[in-house]
Design an enzyme around this catalytic site. Structure first.
Site, PDB file in Angstrom:
ATOM      1  N   GLN A  98       0.840  -1.193   0.000  1.00  0.00           N
ATOM      2  CA  GLN A  98       0.000   0.000   0.000  1.00  0.00           C
ATOM      3  C   GLN A  98       0.878   1.247   0.000  1.00  0.00           C
ATOM      4  O   GLN A  98       1.731   1.419   0.864  1.00  0.00           O
ATOM      5  CB  GLN A  98      -0.911   0.045   1.227  1.00  0.00           C
ATOM      6  CG  GLN A  98      -1.895   1.209   1.159  1.00  0.00           C
ATOM      7  CD  GLN A  98      -2.632   1.445   2.454  1.00  0.00           C
ATOM      8  OE1 GLN A  98      -2.052   1.916   3.426  1.00  0.00           O
ATOM      9  NE2 GLN A  98      -3.922   1.130   2.476  1.00  0.00           N
ATOM     10  N   TYR A 179      -5.587  10.986   3.983  1.00  0.00           N
ATOM     11  CA  TYR A 179      -4.243  11.224   3.478  1.00  0.00           C
ATOM     12  C   TYR A 179      -4.292  11.964   2.135  1.00  0.00           C
ATOM     13  O   TYR A 179      -5.371  12.330   1.653  1.00  0.00           O
ATOM     14  CB  TYR A 179      -3.475   9.912   3.421  1.00  0.00           C
ATOM     15  CG  TYR A 179      -3.348   9.275   4.789  1.00  0.00           C
ATOM     16  CD1 TYR A 179      -2.809   9.996   5.864  1.00  0.00           C
ATOM     17  CD2 TYR A 179      -3.808   7.984   5.039  1.00  0.00           C
ATOM     18  CE1 TYR A 179      -2.726   9.445   7.134  1.00  0.00           C
ATOM     19  CE2 TYR A 179      -3.727   7.425   6.309  1.00  0.00           C
ATOM     20  CZ  TYR A 179      -3.185   8.157   7.354  1.00  0.00           C
ATOM     21  OH  TYR A 179      -3.109   7.620   8.618  1.00  0.00           O
ATOM     22  N   GLY A 309      -8.682  -6.699   9.759  1.00  0.00           N
ATOM     23  CA  GLY A 309      -7.575  -5.964  10.336  1.00  0.00           C
ATOM     24  C   GLY A 309      -7.101  -6.571  11.640  1.00  0.00           C
ATOM     25  O   GLY A 309      -6.212  -7.411  11.680  1.00  0.00           O
TER      26      GLY A 309
END
Length: 355
Positions: A98, A179, A309
């Site tokens: 990523q 982001y 996750g």
């Protein structure tokens, strides 16, 4: 057999099950952004996932947003990541990197020569980031000049090339969590008056140009995109999220991406119903799933693969635990971002039969 344990195709690559390990920042790199040796062990332990998506990796020094996070812009970083991919591949796993440019979600202490973080507009986000001195307030970032944006796009291109050199099976663009790509995409953080601001088409331009650069290096079948509409993390907001994200997904279809990774956290709109019909590649769903909810998503045809996750963080052998109904380890939040092996590579695994 549950569909969760069946193979799936992601961009022409076959993954052995439909359990994807989510990208999770773990802060185990050194100050130069080089992953520690224990990072190799961490990812290798979790290689039974159908696909691993790494923690966010900064494509350039300016993209660093947190202490001890890894990069992919130096030869030393590439060499360290190559050990990770070799270890995962040796166990039959697949792994995407990523790419995460933090933009304004950074601090001068994390930037070269104490520079201001960059962003589409000079708007200070509310909140703090984790630095070498602990939590520190975000600052007002410096707005990127129009003539600088192509250079940032090219940093993603180069990072994609370096990720492939390091042996990754593909790359994911992190366009969520407040982001840089989402900062451009969102009306609350993008007040530009040039071709990168204003209309939805202009605000989406940066994300689309970055994807185009990444696809030029890797091919669409080795590029994924992560979005998280209305997550609102890191003080991000958009006035018309449904219109913004339907436009974006309509536009990315031309790239023939390997997958669209959509993680929802608290959105009242069913974005999966809105976006899945608009995307022709593999559709990955994440956001607080457990085995039951993941299996239902797959059975109902609402996802091609499901993303976990914390469950993968605390259970290196999560697919086997789900398959056998074994109890799960609980994640230790106190060690999510601390250096060292504790809470990182010491979660117990099931003892294999015959051992």
């Amino acid at each position: 057999m549950s569909k969760l344990f069946t193979p799936a195709s992601i961009g022409g690559q076959t993954i052995r099950n439909r359990m994807v390990m989510a990208p999770m920042t773990r802060s185990r790199a050194n100050d130069a952004g080089v992953p520690d040796d224990i990072v190799v062990t961490y990812y290798a332990q979790r290689s039974s996932a159908g696909l691993i998506i790494t923690e966010g990796v900064f494509p350039s020094a300016a993209g660093k947003g947190y202490v001890r996070t890894p990069g992919i812009h130096t030869d030393e970083q590439v060499a360290a990541w190559k050990q990770v991919t070799e270890a995962v591949h040796a166990r039959g796993g697949r792994i995407f990197m990523q790419l995460m440019h933090s933009g304004r979600i950074s601090h001068p202490s994390l930037q070269v020569d104490g520079a201001l973080p960059v962003a589409p507009s000079a708007i200070k986000p509310a909140g703090q980031t984790w630095t070498g001195n602990g939590m520190e307030e975000f600052v007002t970032p410096r707005a990127l000049r129009l003539d600088e944006i192509a250079g940032v796009v090219n940093e993603y291109r180069t990072a994609t090339r370096r990720a492939l050199e390091a042996g990754f099976d593909g790359v994911e663009l992190h366009a969520a969590s407040g982001y840089l790509p989402e900062q451009f995409l969102s009306s609350g953080s993008n007040h530009r008056e040039d071709e990168y601001g204003g209309s939805i088409a202009n605000r989406a331009r940066f994300v689309l140009e970055v994807l185009e650069a990444m696809v030029a290096e890797a091919g669409g079948e080795r590029v994924g995109l992560k979005i998280s509409p209305e997550m609102n993390f890191n003080d991000i907001s958009d006035a018309t999220p449904q219109e913004t994200y339907t436009y974006l997904v309509d536009q990315v279809r031309r790239f023939n991406l390997a997958y669209l990774h959509v993680a929802l956290f608290g959105a009242k709109v069913d974005y999966h119903a809105l976006l899945r019909p608009r995307f022709e590649g593999a559709y990955l769903v994440g956001g607080g799933l457990n085995q039951e909810t993941a299996e239902k998503l797959l059975a109902d045809g609402r996802a091609d693969a499901t993303v976990f996750g914390g469950a993968f963080l605390a259970n290196p052998d999560l697919p086997e635990r789900f398959r056998t109904g074994a109890p799960l380890n609980a994640p230790d939040k106190n060690t999510f971002y601390t250096p060292g092996a504790q809470g990182y590579i010491d979660y117990p695994e099931l003892v294999a039969a015959g051992n």
